[in-house]
Enzyme design. Structure first.
Site, PDB file in Angstrom:
ATOM      1  N   MET A  48       0.830  -1.207   0.000  1.00  0.00           N
ATOM      2  CA  MET A  48       0.000   0.000   0.000  1.00  0.00           C
ATOM      3  C   MET A  48       0.866   1.259   0.000  1.00  0.00           C
ATOM      4  O   MET A  48       1.857   1.331   0.714  1.00  0.00           O
ATOM      5  CB  MET A  48      -0.832  -0.060   1.288  1.00  0.00           C
ATOM      6  CG  MET A  48      -1.475   1.183   1.755  1.00  0.00           C
ATOM      7  SD  MET A  48      -2.263   0.743   3.354  1.00  0.00           S
ATOM      8  CE  MET A  48      -2.922   2.320   3.809  1.00  0.00           C
ATOM      9  N   SER A 122       3.764  -6.518   2.181  1.00  0.00           N
ATOM     10  CA  SER A 122       2.597  -6.026   2.905  1.00  0.00           C
ATOM     11  C   SER A 122       1.317  -6.581   2.267  1.00  0.00           C
ATOM     12  O   SER A 122       1.242  -7.784   2.022  1.00  0.00           O
ATOM     13  CB  SER A 122       2.644  -4.500   2.948  1.00  0.00           C
ATOM     14  OG  SER A 122       1.803  -4.017   3.976  1.00  0.00           O
ATOM     15  N   GLN A 123       0.341  -5.719   1.913  1.00  0.00           N
ATOM     16  CA  GLN A 123      -0.917  -6.273   1.388  1.00  0.00           C
ATOM     17  C   GLN A 123      -0.706  -7.114   0.128  1.00  0.00           C
ATOM     18  O   GLN A 123      -1.500  -8.011  -0.167  1.00  0.00           O
ATOM     19  CB  GLN A 123      -1.962  -5.179   1.151  1.00  0.00           C
ATOM     20  CG  GLN A 123      -1.620  -4.169   0.071  1.00  0.00           C
ATOM     21  CD  GLN A 123      -2.630  -3.012  -0.037  1.00  0.00           C
ATOM     22  OE1 GLN A 123      -3.433  -2.792   0.863  1.00  0.00           O
ATOM     23  NE2 GLN A 123      -2.570  -2.263  -1.131  1.00  0.00           N
ATOM     24  N   ASP A 240       6.895  -3.930  14.183  1.00  0.00           N
ATOM     25  CA  ASP A 240       5.987  -3.354  13.192  1.00  0.00           C
ATOM     26  C   ASP A 240       5.033  -2.353  13.847  1.00  0.00           C
ATOM     27  O   ASP A 240       4.323  -2.690  14.797  1.00  0.00           O
ATOM     28  CB  ASP A 240       5.175  -4.482  12.543  1.00  0.00           C
ATOM     29  CG  ASP A 240       4.590  -4.079  11.200  1.00  0.00           C
ATOM     30  OD1 ASP A 240       3.975  -2.994  11.129  1.00  0.00           O
ATOM     31  OD2 ASP A 240       4.754  -4.836  10.232  1.00  0.00           O
ATOM     32  N   HIS A 296       7.814  -2.066   9.972  1.00  0.00           N
ATOM     33  CA  HIS A 296       7.178  -2.603   8.774  1.00  0.00           C
ATOM     34  C   HIS A 296       8.035  -2.455   7.506  1.00  0.00           C
ATOM     35  O   HIS A 296       8.408  -1.341   7.141  1.00  0.00           O
ATOM     36  CB  HIS A 296       5.839  -1.889   8.567  1.00  0.00           C
ATOM     37  CG  HIS A 296       4.926  -2.588   7.611  1.00  0.00           C
ATOM     38  ND1 HIS A 296       4.533  -3.891   7.775  1.00  0.00           N
ATOM     39  CD2 HIS A 296       4.328  -2.171   6.466  1.00  0.00           C
ATOM     40  CE1 HIS A 296       3.730  -4.247   6.788  1.00  0.00           C
ATOM     41  NE2 HIS A 296       3.592  -3.230   5.972  1.00  0.00           N
TER      42      HIS A 296
END
Ligand SMILES: *[C@@H]1O[C@H](CO)[C@@H](O)[C@H](O)[C@H]1NC(C)=O
Ligand SMILES: *[C@@H]1O[C@H](CO)[C@@H](O)[C@H](O)[C@H]1NC(C)=O
Ligand SMILES: *[C@@H]1O[C@H](CO)[C@@H](O)[C@H](O)[C@H]1NC(C)=O
Length: 313
Positions: A48, A122-123, A240, A296
């Site tokens: 993202m 991530s996503q 994170d 993250h």
């Protein structure tokens, strides 16, 4: 839109530490090679606020992998016609549509037909898992999820590439009704919003996550396809500050009905009833749980080389 630039810019800043000396060159990628030189091709899906080709994030990672594995064919997915659309689609384009677009892109690429490895950031991690479950051809061999949220999120304390205005807007939308049809359809993050206090709503209305996690019905095809993977590697970032709860990166989540206590994948019903084939994969030694001591998506080139590269060679 200004925020997309800011988001991409901040994301770059976050990843700047990756640069181990040397300038970043904004050059076109190498000329197309006919083969992958004996190595398995690799497909990347960005996170993202990022895009396929940001020279400081995905572009950098692609280049690094090409340097480490000479001749490898790397595809960094672009969702949309250009980098700006790609970034915006990471916030606003129906995830099921994104997955099906990617499936047809992969099916059309002659150099992937012998199979490929996939790495999602991530996503992008959970999105590539959906590709594995829905689109077995061409075959995905190893899936590496770098900070993906396989049980979704119940909080977005900080956006990567944070623009607090945008983050606040997304949070407001999620709180005002993540499971309303309108928000589900148009906000990517709502499609993996997992509210443990409203489990029924989640199961019924989550367009993406509840589907791929077999919350409504067990789709045997999903189960069969996922088990075709040779390996499923899950990376969790120990410090994170973006993903809440961070357990989701290893497929764990909050126990249903409350928002404090978490459970691991192995403690979950998904695993115990083996609704997705993960228990079988675990028993076969196909699940690999790795951790990285950073925030993250923050890792060094050395860490990447030592921990992830062996899965691609
Ligand atoms: C974030 O994005 C909004 C909307 O595009 C913009 O008005 C605002 O100035 C941005 N905030 C920062 C800190 O750049
Ligand atoms: C193919 O791989 C070999 C061995 O890894 C390497 O020496 C060679 O440079 C590669 N060829 C290309 C075209 O990258
Ligand atoms: C199960 O998944 C496959 C692959 O995406 C799909 O074609 C099929 O319609 C699904 N079946 C059900 C019952 O949802």
């Amino acid at each position: 839109m200004r925020w997309t630039f800011v988001a991409a810019f901040r994301m770059s800043a976050v990843l700047l530490f990756l640069l181990v000396g040397g300038p970043v060159l904004l050059v076109a990628s190498k000329p197309v090679q006919e083969t992958s030189n004996g190595s398995v091709p690799l497909v990347l899906w960005h996170g993202m606020g990022d895009s396929c080709c940001n020279p400081l994030s995905m572009g950098f990672i692609k280049k690094m992998i090409e340097e480490e594995i000479p001749g490898i064919y790397v595809v960094s997915l672009m969702i949309g016609k250009n980098v700006m659309e790609d970034t915006e689609n990471g916030f606003f384009m129906d995830v099921n549509r994104q997955v099906s677009l990617v499936c047809s892109t992969l099916a059309r690429d002659p150099r992937l037909q012998g199979g490929y490895n996939a790495m999602g950031f991530s996503q992008g991690g959970q999105f590539l898992r959906a590709v594995a479950q829905r689109c077995p051809s061409p075959p995905m061999k190893t899936l590496i999820s770098v900070g993906g949220q396989h049980q979704g999120v119940y909080g977005l304390p900080r956006c990567p590439g944070e623009n607090s205005t945008l983050c606040d807007m997304i949070r407001k939308l999620l709180n005002s009704g993540a499971y309303s049809d309108l928000v589900q359809k148009h906000l990517v993050q709502a499609q993996y919003w997992h509210d443990p206090l409203n489990d029924d709503l989640y199961r019924k209305h989550s367009l993406f996550l509840a589907d791929i996690n077999q919350e409504r019905v067990v789709n045997e095809t999903y189960k069969k396809n996922l088990q075709l993977l040779q390996r499923f590697v899950l990376v969790k970032f120990l410090r994170d500050s973006v993903v809440d709860p961070v357990d989701s990166e290893w497929f764990g989540f909050l126990k249903t009905g409350q928002a404090k206590e978490t459970e691991t994948l192995q403690e979950s019903a998904l695993y115990k009833e083996d609704r997705l084939g993960l228990a079988a994969m675990d028993a076969a030694g196909k699940l690999v749980f790795l951790s990285c001591d950073g925030d993250h998506l923050q890792f060094t080139r050395e860490w990447f080389k030592e921990k992830l590269l062996p899965f691609l060679q």
